[in-house]
Design a protein around this motif. Sequence first.
Motif, PDB file in Angstrom:
ATOM      1  N   SER A 429       0.993  -1.178  -0.117  1.00 32.20           N
ATOM      2  CA  SER A 429      -0.067  -0.030  -0.010  1.00 32.20           C
ATOM      3  C   SER A 429       1.066   1.209  -0.105  1.00 32.20           C
ATOM      4  N   VAL A 430       0.274   2.391  -0.288  1.00 36.11           N
ATOM      5  CA  VAL A 430       0.821   3.751  -0.222  1.00 36.11           C
ATOM      6  C   VAL A 430      -0.323   4.616   0.387  1.00 36.11           C
ATOM      7  N   ASN A 431       0.364   5.604   1.304  1.00 32.28           N
ATOM      8  CA  ASN A 431      -0.683   6.503   1.877  1.00 32.28           C
ATOM      9  C   ASN A 431      -0.491   7.828   1.389  1.00 32.28           C
ATOM     10  N   PHE A 432      -1.564   8.593   1.560  1.00 32.23           N
ATOM     11  CA  PHE A 432      -1.646   9.936   0.926  1.00 32.23           C
ATOM     12  C   PHE A 432      -1.441  10.980   2.021  1.00 32.23           C
ATOM     13  N   VAL A 433      -0.954  10.722   3.197  1.00 35.33           N
ATOM     14  CA  VAL A 433      -0.798  11.631   4.191  1.00 35.33           C
ATOM     15  C   VAL A 433       0.045  12.749   3.922  1.00 35.33           C
ATOM     16  N   GLY A 434      -0.498  13.911   4.189  1.00 39.21           N
ATOM     17  CA  GLY A 434       0.037  15.130   3.687  1.00 39.21           C
ATOM     18  C   GLY A 434      -0.384  15.720   2.482  1.00 39.21           C
ATOM     19  N   GLN A 435      -1.220  14.968   1.635  1.00 43.35           N
ATOM     20  CA  GLN A 435      -1.646  15.506   0.317  1.00 43.35           C
ATOM     21  C   GLN A 435      -3.078  15.772   0.413  1.00 43.35           C
ATOM     22  N   ALA A 436      -3.509  16.846  -0.434  1.00 41.16           N
ATOM     23  CA  ALA A 436      -4.908  17.457  -0.471  1.00 41.16           C
ATOM     24  C   ALA A 436      -5.705  16.200  -1.034  1.00 41.16           C
ATOM     25  N   ASN A 437      -5.110  15.302  -1.891  1.00 38.09           N
ATOM     26  CA  ASN A 437      -6.013  14.325  -2.404  1.00 38.09           C
ATOM     27  C   ASN A 437      -4.956  13.317  -3.244  1.00 38.09           C
ATOM     28  N   ASP A 438      -5.674  12.357  -3.598  1.00 38.80           N
ATOM     29  CA  ASP A 438      -4.741  11.252  -4.690  1.00 38.80           C
ATOM     30  C   ASP A 438      -4.490  11.551  -6.043  1.00 38.80           C
TER      31      ASP A 438
END
Length: 532
Positions: A429-438
């Motif tokens: 998996s990857v996460n999108f923490v710190g990003q407004a969206n994917d």
Amino acid sequence: MKKSFVFLLVLTLALYFSSAYSQDFISCVESNSANASSISELIYTPGNASFQPIWQFAVQNTRFLKPSTPRPSIIVTPTDESLVQTSLLCAKKHGYEIRIRSGGHDFEGLSYTADVPFVMIDLNNMRSIDIDVANSTAWVGTGAVLGELYYSIAQKSNNTLYFPGGTWPTVGISGLIGGGGTGNLLRKYATAGDNVLDARIIDVNGKILDRESMGEDLFWAIRGGVASSFGVVVAWKLQLVPVPEKVTVFIVNRTLEQGATEIFFKYQSLATFEDRNLYIRSQAASEFIGNTTQKTMRIIFQGIYQGTTNELIPVMDKVFPELGVTREICQEMTSVQSTLVFFGRPSTTPLEILTNRSAIPKSNSKTKSNFVRTPIPISGLEKIWSKFFENDLSGGLLIIPSGGRMDDYAETATPYPHRAGTLYLLATSVNFVGQANDTTPVSLRRLAWLQSLEELLTPYVSQNPRESYVNNNDLDIGVGAANYMEASVWGERYWKRDNFRRLIRIKANVDPENFFKFPQSIPVFKRRGLAQ
């Protein structure tokens, strides 16, 4: 200016007609219900102030909480079976598709999003739990989540019974069983779907069926073939299993510098360990070494033994001494307390947190899954670690071991086919923490990295077919369903050929017009014959 006016006009008209169609649905439900006034309080449209909070509450993957995610035309929150029946009738009559949501842990958001007008049946209100300790069974409403179930079992059975489900408290019982269902008791008691005794499902014609009236084919299909492809399950009868009053939990951390690669290589054969009371899952991710720019891998081994520390230590010394499990790192606790530990809380946390859905963190990620049948060699592991070093610390890897009781079942026992010969489920998996969206540049780079990892894994995972777990659904592997050749691209990865073909035959019998459809649902082909 002219373009802006046209856009506003189109938007206004769209909202108007959407509202009109929604009212047609609502009128249909009210006219087919005994108490229209109470029914109206259970139906929400976008113009209602409660619509967005209700939709958002069980969106467990926050990457779907963005303006571009399509919402339902209507949300129905039934408190009994009759409103589900009526909603199906009126959705068919007025041309809506159906989405069915219980826990909301769908990895691709398919239970609460769609690119077509749809009615979302939110089963949150149908969450009754009736524990029968004397017979070791439970009837569970399909809106219940695992935390609520585990809490109820522990309270009623004095910690001597449990259910072999997953470890995350907000996972819906229906979604878990619908895809098979793996968890800490997998090696001891197999999957959640293997421990279902009966169910109540509402079919495409609005009939309420139990195991006897639905028949063994449909009962087989809903325990691993994604139940929402066939109807709306409203309750499950579960077989509860005996557990000791105290189990033993341990956690071991190792980095590459501490021999993690060699330990992990040995760990891959956990499925072949004889003692079915032993279950060890692992998680891996890259991290910086101290304050340097150099990276290493940290692997966390989380173990649970169905017995005491005194019983566990000799087992570990015999089968896995390399892990270095000592008496000092072991902690005895109840099974329900172990659930707290496996989702990251201290065992002393008040158990009531399991019933508080708002207290459980949500994910913000994209996941892929594979099954491994032959241990990945040291050289392969080193390639995987190197790939993680290219990542910005947003990537992760989770191993769910198999073996034990799973080897006693044929691949066709339920639709879940990953049985004898399977070493483990490998989820990346990857996460999108710190990003407004994917869809930000950083997020897109993370997704590209995840795909490159998937390609790197190709020689090391199962082949013909390359297996995936349907409860970790992944639309990247395909959605085509015009014919068997298209559908087999993803269908045989989830269920293998024999099970997938049987699911298609059952679907054609119980839902020939394919009313219960969504991306990667069991297909119905226009012409007879699986090869069409």
